[in-house]
Enzyme design. Structure first.
Site, PDB file in Angstrom:
ATOM      1  N   ALA A   1       0.797  -1.227   0.000  1.00 10.50           N
ATOM      2  CA  ALA A   1       0.000   0.000   0.000  1.00 10.50           C
ATOM      3  C   ALA A   1       0.831   1.279   0.000  1.00 10.50           C
ATOM      4  O   ALA A   1       0.313   2.351  -0.316  1.00 10.50           O
ATOM      5  CB  ALA A   1      -0.942   0.000   1.197  1.00 10.50           C
ATOM      6  N   SER A   2       2.121   1.186   0.362  1.00  5.07           N
ATOM      7  CA  SER A   2       2.915   2.414   0.321  1.00  5.07           C
ATOM      8  C   SER A   2       3.675   2.531  -0.997  1.00  5.07           C
ATOM      9  O   SER A   2       4.455   3.445  -1.199  1.00  5.07           O
ATOM     10  CB  SER A   2       3.893   2.458   1.508  1.00  5.07           C
ATOM     11  OG  SER A   2       4.719   1.309   1.462  1.00  5.07           O
ATOM     12  N   GLY A   3       3.433   1.598  -1.904  1.00  7.05           N
ATOM     13  CA  GLY A   3       4.173   1.585  -3.172  1.00  7.05           C
ATOM     14  C   GLY A   3       3.551   2.469  -4.241  1.00  7.05           C
ATOM     15  O   GLY A   3       2.497   3.081  -4.054  1.00  7.05           O
ATOM     16  N   ASP A   4       4.227   2.457  -5.391  1.00  6.31           N
ATOM     17  CA  ASP A   4       3.868   3.329  -6.506  1.00  6.31           C
ATOM     18  C   ASP A   4       2.507   2.973  -7.125  1.00  6.31           C
ATOM     19  O   ASP A   4       1.652   3.832  -7.317  1.00  6.31           O
ATOM     20  CB  ASP A   4       5.000   3.182  -7.539  1.00  6.31           C
ATOM     21  CG  ASP A   4       4.751   4.006  -8.754  1.00  6.31           C
ATOM     22  OD1 ASP A   4       4.644   5.230  -8.590  1.00  6.31           O
ATOM     23  OD2 ASP A   4       4.628   3.434  -9.851  1.00  6.31           O
TER      24      ASP A   4
ATOM     25  N   ARG B   1       5.973  -3.399   4.211  1.00  5.03           N
ATOM     26  CA  ARG B   1       7.171  -3.466   5.049  1.00  5.03           C
ATOM     27  C   ARG B   1       7.509  -2.105   5.635  1.00  5.03           C
ATOM     28  O   ARG B   1       8.324  -2.009   6.532  1.00  5.03           O
ATOM     29  CB  ARG B   1       8.340  -3.993   4.205  1.00  5.03           C
ATOM     30  CG  ARG B   1       8.143  -5.462   3.833  1.00  5.03           C
ATOM     31  CD  ARG B   1       9.237  -5.979   2.939  1.00  5.03           C
ATOM     32  NE  ARG B   1       8.918  -5.782   1.540  1.00  5.03           N
ATOM     33  CZ  ARG B   1       9.288  -6.593   0.551  1.00  5.03           C
ATOM     34  NH1 ARG B   1      10.030  -7.655   0.795  1.00  5.03           N
ATOM     35  NH2 ARG B   1       8.954  -6.358  -0.694  1.00  5.03           N
TER      36      ARG B   1
ATOM     37  N   ASP C   1       5.565  -7.303 -21.743  1.00  5.18           N
ATOM     38  CA  ASP C   1       4.910  -6.184 -21.075  1.00  5.18           C
ATOM     39  C   ASP C   1       3.560  -5.843 -21.698  1.00  5.18           C
ATOM     40  O   ASP C   1       2.633  -5.456 -20.999  1.00  5.18           O
ATOM     41  CB  ASP C   1       5.843  -4.958 -21.132  1.00  5.18           C
ATOM     42  CG  ASP C   1       5.312  -3.781 -20.333  1.00  5.18           C
ATOM     43  OD1 ASP C   1       4.924  -3.993 -19.169  1.00  5.18           O
ATOM     44  OD2 ASP C   1       5.279  -2.647 -20.873  1.00  5.18           O
TER      45      ASP C   1
ATOM     46  N   HIS D   1      -2.212  -7.159 -22.837  1.00  3.85           N
ATOM     47  CA  HIS D   1      -3.140  -6.168 -23.386  1.00  3.85           C
ATOM     48  C   HIS D   1      -3.456  -6.389 -24.872  1.00  3.85           C
ATOM     49  O   HIS D   1      -4.614  -6.364 -25.281  1.00  3.85           O
ATOM     50  CB  HIS D   1      -2.572  -4.755 -23.217  1.00  3.85           C
ATOM     51  CG  HIS D   1      -2.140  -4.432 -21.820  1.00  3.85           C
ATOM     52  ND1 HIS D   1      -2.829  -4.842 -20.706  1.00  3.85           N
ATOM     53  CD2 HIS D   1      -1.071  -3.738 -21.344  1.00  3.85           C
ATOM     54  CE1 HIS D   1      -2.220  -4.403 -19.615  1.00  3.85           C
ATOM     55  NE2 HIS D   1      -1.148  -3.734 -19.976  1.00  3.85           N
TER      56      HIS D   1
HETATM   57  C1  BG6 Z   1       1.193  -1.442 -18.494  1.00  3.02           C
HETATM   58  C2  BG6 Z   1       2.608  -1.623 -18.946  1.00  3.02           C
HETATM   59  O1  BG6 Z   1       0.590  -2.677 -18.264  1.00  3.02           O
HETATM   60  O2  BG6 Z   1       0.469  -0.726 -19.470  1.00  3.02           O
HETATM   61  C3  BG6 Z   1       3.258  -0.290 -19.217  1.00  3.02           C
HETATM   62  O3  BG6 Z   1       3.365  -2.315 -17.971  1.00  3.02           O
HETATM   63  C4  BG6 Z   1       2.411   0.525 -20.173  1.00  3.02           C
HETATM   64  O4  BG6 Z   1       4.572  -0.436 -19.728  1.00  3.02           O
HETATM   65  C5  BG6 Z   1       0.962   0.569 -19.726  1.00  3.02           C
HETATM   66  O5  BG6 Z   1       2.940   1.823 -20.204  1.00  3.02           O
HETATM   67  C6  BG6 Z   1       0.099   1.214 -20.767  1.00  3.02           C
HETATM   68  O6  BG6 Z   1      -1.180   1.459 -20.259  1.00  3.02           O
HETATM   69  P1  BG6 Z   1      -2.066   2.646 -20.786  1.00  3.02           P
HETATM   70  O7  BG6 Z   1      -3.361   2.470 -20.093  1.00  3.02           O
HETATM   71  O8  BG6 Z   1      -1.359   3.908 -20.440  1.00  3.02           O
HETATM   72  O9  BG6 Z   1      -2.170   2.473 -22.274  1.00  3.02           O
END
Ligand code: BG6
Length: 479
Positions: free
Chosen positions: A14-17, A47, A222, A227
């Site tokens: 919860a304290s992360g980015d 942590r 990635d 996606h």
């Molecule tokens: C994330 C990837 O899943 O999707 C990133 O790890 C990428 O590298 C991001 O920038 C893109 O998402 P969006 O919603 O900004 O198109």
């Protein structure tokens, strides 16, 4: 009377980015809507040396999460200390539902799952206990299967929510509406009338401060494994029997099973110039920041129709879109000259400038019979007049309501690893990516790929679909 729902959302990391930037703001927005039943309390776990008071102060200092502060709590935990998870039992007090959201690096997922079992918090089979995980879900097929296996031993499938935030984008959901609520599109959505399909997910940003993750992963892991393939599945799948999560997942899985593993010979990898100087990138890294590929779908509907995909970082413009190119009409012989047909295109803009344009050929006004490209346009934002909801808000609304529509199943994720496995292995075994300048549209090899295999070219967002109107003979490279 249904039991009143009171939920505790246990946010690991919860304290992360990720938590600060995405999860907490989206939770606050989701709760502001009227779809989530009952109050939701956040318990941060991590942590960091925080306690209830300092965690609350942290939440209140950001207007995007301030409204969560009043009831929030903090549990400090060493993820690897199994015995320590008993401290989490208190999250069940007064809660009819508990959601465990793992916003941590994936290497601690197994430890957290083990800890939840140790403390008896998983309640396997009880849908009021839920777990949320986010990519990367594995690094390859084997590790994905391993993680899936552990998740399914800990929770049943209806308790598991695997996030792919692309599925929760409004315009991605609109692909379903376009295809299945308009009979005219379904009738032409196949090999008889579609010549090719292209999917672009381009980003303007480089890798930023994420070298540690990205240099191990690259664009295929990635973006493509998740996606891009999910988007492709919605574009190409058969109509589901119903629009329930179970049927949508089934239709997507069927489609993914027909998608052939990406062949490295039919793919191009790129790396932006300057990537090697990014902080944290390993010396001489051959990691791809761009990929373009041709995919084949071997089923009755799509046999022989090439699907081109491309995605990359540090490109000219952020844009995600799907373009369906329909077969050309025969050329027209008009007034003694032969007029090349203007390809009919359907451009579905996922982001930005969300909308749909159907490019058709029309007659140029005047006494001569001459064709010009023209567009029929839908501006998506014009439909509601309000801002499009954030994808994470949609994700959280479904998690808190126990709905799985925008979550891929474990089988889909495994199958997607099978599709990308060959090309990843082949690239990791040798060779170099083609370099491309920051702010370009990627390596030249990607243009050659689509020209050679698709007799086509990539449609860039700057391209005017209705350009070339002045000439009866469109410029040769324009779609
Ligand atoms: C994330 C990837 O899943 O999707 C990133 O790890 C990428 O590298 C991001 O920038 C893109 O998402 P969006 O919603 O900004 O198109």
């Amino acid at each position: 009377m249904p039991e009143r729902q009171t939920t505790t959302l246990v946010l690991f990391g919860a304290s992360g980015d990720l938590a600060g930037r995405k999860v907490l703001p989206a939770l606050q927005s989701a709760l502001a809507g009227d779809e989530v039943r009952g109050p939701v309390r956040v318990v941060g776990v991590g942590r960091s040396e925080l306690d209830d008071t300092s965690f609350r102060a942290r939440l209140s200092s950001d207007e995007r999460s301030a409204r969560l502060a009043d009831t929030a709590g903090w549990v400090r935990l060493d993820y690897f200390d199994k015995a320590a998870y008993s401290a989490l039992r208190a999250v069940e007090d007064g809660a009819s539902h508990v959601v465990f959201y793992l916003a941590t690096p994936p290497d601690v997922f197994p430890a957290i799952l083990g800890g939840l079992v140790e403390a008896g918090l998983n309640r396997r089979g009880d849908p009021s206990r839920r777990v949320v995980v986010e990519k990367p879900l594995g690094h390859d097929l084997e590790s994905s299967r391993e993680l899936n296996h552990q998740m399914q031993e800990t929770f049943t499938e209806d308790q598991i929510y695997r996030i792919d935030h692309y599925l929760a984008k409004d315009t991605v959901q609109n692909v379903l509406a376009l295809r299945f609520s308009n009979a005219i599109f379904e009738a032409i959505w196949n090999r008889n009338l579609v010549q090719s399909v292209q999917i672009t997910a381009a980003e303007e940003e480089g890798i930023g401060s994420r070298a540690g993750y990205y240099d191990e992963s690259g664009a295929v892991r990635d973006m493509v494994q998740n996606h891009v393939l999910q988007l492709l599945a919605l574009v190409a799948m058969e109509p589901p029997t119903t629009f329930d999560a179970r049927d949508i997942r089934k239709a997507k899985l069927e489609l993914l099973r027909a998608v052939q593993p990406i062949d490295a010979q039919l793919a191009v990898r790129g790396q932006y110039l300057g990537y090697l100087d990014e902080q944290g990138v390993s010396r001489g890294s051959r990691r791809e920041t761009y990929v373009a590929a041709m995919l084949s779908i071997e089923n009755w509907r799509w046999d022989g129709v090439p699907f081109f995909i491309r995605t990359g970082k540090a490109l000219r413009q952020r844009t995600t879109q799907v373009v369906i190119r329909f077969r050309d009409s025969p050329s027209l012989r008009l007034g003694g000259t032969r007029q090349r047909p203007i390809p009919t295109l359907l451009q579905i803009r996922i982001q930005p400038h969300e909308g749909i344009t159907l490019r058709i050929g029309a007659k140029r006004p005047g006494t001569r019979f001459e064709m010009v490209p023209a567009g029929l346009d839908l501006e998506y934002s014009g439909l509601s007049g309000s801002k499009l909801p954030d994808a994470y808000e949609h994700v959280l609304t479904e998690v808190l309501s126990g709905v799985h529509t925008v979550f891929p199943s474990g089988d889909e994720i495994d199958r997607s690893w099978e599709i990308v496995g060959d090309v990843i292995r082949s690239w990791e075994a040798g060779g170099h990516p083609e370099l491309y300048p920051i702010g370009s549209w990627g390596p030249e090899g990607a243009d050659e790929l689509i020209e050679r295999l698709g007799r086509s070219r990539w449609l860039d967002p700057g391209d005017d679909l209705t350009a070339n109107g002045s000439s009866a003979r469109p410029a040769p490279r324009r779609l």
